[in-house]
Design an enzyme around this catalytic site. Structure first.
Site, short mmCIF file in Angstrom:
data_model
loop_
_atom_site.label_atom_id
_atom_site.label_comp_id
_atom_site.label_asym_id
_atom_site.label_seq_id
_atom_site.Cartn_x
_atom_site.Cartn_y
_atom_site.Cartn_z
N ARG A 298 -34.56 20.75 29.46
CA ARG A 298 -35.88 20.94 30.09
C ARG A 298 -35.94 22.24 30.87
O ARG A 298 -36.99 22.88 30.96
CB ARG A 298 -36.19 19.74 30.99
CG ARG A 298 -36.53 18.48 30.16
CD ARG A 298 -36.26 17.23 30.95
NE ARG A 298 -36.75 16.02 30.29
CZ ARG A 298 -36.07 15.33 29.36
NH1 ARG A 298 -34.88 15.74 28.95
NH2 ARG A 298 -36.58 14.22 28.85
N GLY B 271 -31.60 15.49 19.30
CA GLY B 271 -32.87 14.76 19.30
C GLY B 271 -33.80 15.23 20.42
O GLY B 271 -35.01 15.33 20.23
N ARG C 11 -33.45 10.50 12.11
CA ARG C 11 -34.01 9.87 13.32
C ARG C 11 -35.54 9.89 13.31
O ARG C 11 -36.16 10.81 12.78
CB ARG C 11 -33.43 10.56 14.55
CG ARG C 11 -31.92 10.38 14.59
CD ARG C 11 -31.29 11.01 15.77
NE ARG C 11 -31.69 10.37 17.01
CZ ARG C 11 -31.33 10.81 18.20
NH1 ARG C 11 -30.59 11.90 18.31
NH2 ARG C 11 -31.72 10.17 19.29
N SER D 133 -39.46 5.66 25.77
CA SER D 133 -38.71 6.85 25.34
C SER D 133 -39.11 8.05 26.18
O SER D 133 -40.27 8.48 26.17
CB SER D 133 -39.00 7.14 23.86
OG SER D 133 -38.63 8.48 23.56
N GLN E 54 -38.08 11.02 25.64
CA GLN E 54 -38.32 12.17 24.77
C GLN E 54 -39.77 12.18 24.31
O GLN E 54 -40.42 13.23 24.28
CB GLN E 54 -37.38 12.13 23.56
CG GLN E 54 -35.93 12.35 23.97
CD GLN E 54 -34.97 12.26 22.81
OE1 GLN E 54 -35.34 11.87 21.70
NE2 GLN E 54 -33.71 12.59 23.06
N ASP F 146 -28.15 5.60 27.40
CA ASP F 146 -27.07 6.43 26.86
C ASP F 146 -25.68 5.98 27.32
O ASP F 146 -24.67 6.50 26.83
CB ASP F 146 -27.27 7.90 27.28
CG ASP F 146 -28.40 8.55 26.48
OD1 ASP F 146 -28.82 7.98 25.46
OD2 ASP F 146 -28.84 9.63 26.90
N LYS G 58 -30.12 6.25 17.73
CA LYS G 58 -29.54 7.39 18.46
C LYS G 58 -28.77 8.27 17.47
O LYS G 58 -28.99 8.18 16.27
CB LYS G 58 -28.64 6.88 19.60
CG LYS G 58 -29.40 6.08 20.66
CD LYS G 58 -30.40 6.94 21.38
CE LYS G 58 -31.22 6.17 22.37
NZ LYS G 58 -32.34 6.94 22.90
#
Ligand code: S3P
Length: 448
Positions: A38, A105, A133, A178, A180, A325, A352
């Site tokens: 980020r 990802g 994915r 999520s 993401q 994670d 993942k």
């Protein structure tokens, strides 16, 4: 900095011997991967030069760096200090070719959000694992914002993003917890007319919201609803903490090797990331937090773990998305705990870097552990795992998890195909060695 190395490399296996004594010492793990991605993105899109200390230089973050370099952003990395000459929201150049995001990802999903708002068209791709994915979860709401993102018919990469679209804000309920996906939509929202409002089904890591605010673009939260309040970004100075997802392997290791006493300094303990501490402590671990510093965009503290025998627990459902994670590390601890550890509501683990439910179950079974696999989780009965050979499936966190599991096994454990540990934790073995945890590397011929 260079792009992604495409050459075929020899396969790297890890040989983990059972610990011959307690693990002891102090380490500082590399910077947080989520925050490092980020930082590159927001600093590139801000006006002016940003300086980010504690940057993680790993294969995944290099994929994000290389993508922005391909789009004309000038950045330099000296040690852990990344300086980025931001080009402003509309200052990116069209890349000359496909943006290859390797195994990452986070790079792929977050970049889809950024690229959806550009004047130019682009294509992103990734390695074999990333190409499996799901991307439709990001493409669909972006297209609802009037972007034009085309994935393969399976909803996977490569994805083509048509430029010059006039994006509109969206009021969107995420169908899956999520970060993401949330982040991709917030980033696209920077380019949209009208408000972008996102509702999460459950809290997920909030680094994008924090960093947007840090770079001068406030985001407000009311319950599960997040609203992007601006579309300006200004350069800033950021300190990136150590990655709790990397620290998790040491928390698990220190919890299972008798006599251990470890300190991991400068770890990010953002409340949307630190559930691994609570889960391990509920399993009987002795993990304490000290030297808390909340003076930057992200809270930082030292973590100390001392050995204490573990017992299995049902993992509380509300902690699953915020420890997503860390389940490889947690399950590596669980196989040494007394009784059953039950994980449910974790179907996301199947998409993942590998199908982590399958990879964990298969590897644990190879070490003689009883595992009951469910579509959305697993039940692990702890005991004394045996020696064995396990596959990482090219997944960095599976490789490190079995390096933990092997520490207290009855004999050596071979973990195959560990090269991708470099995607999040370059130098993992050296950190482990400093504490008395011996992992040998052996190279072999790559699996075809
Ligand atoms: C990440 C979000 C999580 C996590 C991944 C990093 C991020 O993925 O598993 O490793 O940086 O936003 P999902 O958003 O798919 O849950």
């Amino acid at each position: 900095m260079t792009g992604i190395d495409k050459e075929v490399q020899p396969r790297i296996d890890y040989i983990v011997e059972p610990a011959s004594g307690a693990l002891q010492g102090r380490i500082r793990v590399p910077g947080d991967k989520s925050i490092s991605h980020r930082a590159v993105i927001l600093a590139s899109l801000a006006g002016g030069t940003s300086v980010c200390d504690g940057f993680l230089d790993s294969a995944d973050t290099r994929a994000t760096v290389a993508a922005f370099q391909q789009m004309g952003v000038d950045m330099t990395l000296e040690g852990e200090c990344l300086s980025v000459k931001g080009v402003g929201l509309n200052g990116l150049d069209a890349p000359s070719g496909i943006l290859d995001l390797g195994n990452s990802g986070t790079s792929a999903r977050l970049l889809l959000g950024v690229l959806a708002g550009q004047k130019f068209s682009s294509t992103i791709s990734g390695d074999e694992s990333l190409a499996r994915r799901p991307m439709r979860r990001v493409a669909d709401p972006l297209n609802a914002m009037h972007a034009d993102v085309q994935t393969t018919s399976e909803g996977t990469l490569p994805a083509h993003i048509t430029g010059n679209r006039r994006l509109r804000g969206i009021n969107y309920e995420l169908p899956v917890a999520s970060a993401q996906l949330k982040s991709a939509l917030l980033l696209a929202g920077l380019y949209a007319q009208g408000k972008t409002v996102i509702t999460e089904p459950a809290p997920t890591r909030d680094h994008t919201e924090r960093l947007l605010a840090h770079f001068g673009c406030p985001v407000t939260r009311s319950g599960r609803r997040i609203t992007l309040e601006s579309n300006t970004l200004r350069a800033g100075r950021l300190r990136i903490p150590g990655d709790i997802s990397s620290a998790a392997f040491f928390l698990a290791a220190g919890s299972i090797v008798p006599g251990s006493d470890l300190v991991i300094e400068g770890v990010g303990i953002n409340p949307t990331r630190h559930a691994v501490i609570e889960i391990l402590n509920r399993m009987g671990a002795d993990i304490s937090v000290s030297n808390l510093d909340e003076g930057s965009a992200e809270p930082v503290a030292d973590l100390r773990v001392k050995y204490r025998p573990l017992h299995g627990i049902p993992i509380p459902g509300d902690l699953v998305p915020v420890a997503i994670d860390e389940f490889p590390a947690i399950m590596a601890a669980a196989c040494h705990a007394r009784g059953e550890t039950v994980l449910e509501g974790a179907a996301e683990l199947r998409v993942k870097e590998s199908d982590r439910i399958r990879a964990l179950a298969e590897g644990l079974e190879n070490m003689g552990v009883t595992v009951d696999v469910r579509p959305d989780g697993m039940r692990v009965t702890g005991g004394r795992p045996t020696s064995g050979v396990v596959q990482s499936h090219g997944d960095h966190r599976i490789a490190m998890a079995f390096s933990v599991a092997g520490l207290a096994a009855a004999g050596p454990v071979t973990v195959r195909d560990c090269k991708n540990v470099d995607t999040s934790f370059p130098g993992f073995i050296d950190y482990a060695r400093q504490l008395g945890w011996e992992i040998r590397e052996k190279s072999g011929i790559p699996d075809s």
